[in-house]
Motif scaffolding. Sequence first.
Motif: not given
Length: 268
Positions: A192-202, A229-240
């Motif tokens: 399940x994706x992180x949910x602040x209602x479940x007791x998680x704080x970014x 809202x469900x993205x990492x802070x830093x990422x790289x997108x690659x295609x072949x």
Amino acid sequence: MKFGGRGFKVGVGAAAVLLWVGAGCDRDAEPEAVVDPVAPAQPEEEAVEVEPTEPDAEEAEPPGPPSGPLSFASWPGREELHTFDLMWLGGEREVALYEAPDATSASVGRASWMDTEEIVWEDSRVRVTEPTFYEVSQALEVVGLAYDESFEELDAEELHLELEEGELLALYQYGGEGTCFVGARGQVLLGACPDEAAGLREVEAPSEAPSQREGAAAGEGAHAEVKERWRPRQQEWWVKVRHDAESGWMRVDDAPIEVHVRLIEGYD
């Protein structure tokens, strides 16, 4: 002869007296101390260095989430039943092609297309270099399918991680249908994706200075409904891609490309 015999008797008597006196003197003298045989010297005890005992496994601090980089067979802003097209807008510019979705891998050539030409891609990877971190504010159970980082595949084994207050949960990538690739206690799983209602704080990345979340990838402005809202802070997108006789990985983020998200054919 009698004198001599008397003299002989006297001599014997005197000898007897001397013997008696000597015996008396021996009785009056203190007995000599009995000396025990010398006992062997006891060996000195060698100092034994005691190594500090390691804390029990229960007392040891649990490992945090894997820091990465981690690679996922996906694309930024992935949506259910959708895919994407790539359009070249770079004119005569060229982009590098790599052996793997990683700029540190070997270069296999360069590629370019005509303006507005569609780029045919064969595979897509998102390489997460810094996940989004959440702190657990209350006891939380995370359940999902284990993710094999080496083969980039999901295992059939379902993991159950009991997280305690203060532990970290990492968000790597949206997995579709309300699921996300997350990490905790040295494990990566699809749950399940992180949910602040479940007791998680970014929170900010541990032991690092605050960083700005990277902007949306090329073309994402056209579909703001993407799971931002469900993205990492830093990422790289690659295609072949395949260009002329060369096949390699191209980084979409650094290329003059327009991205068009569309519904997969056959779905309304």
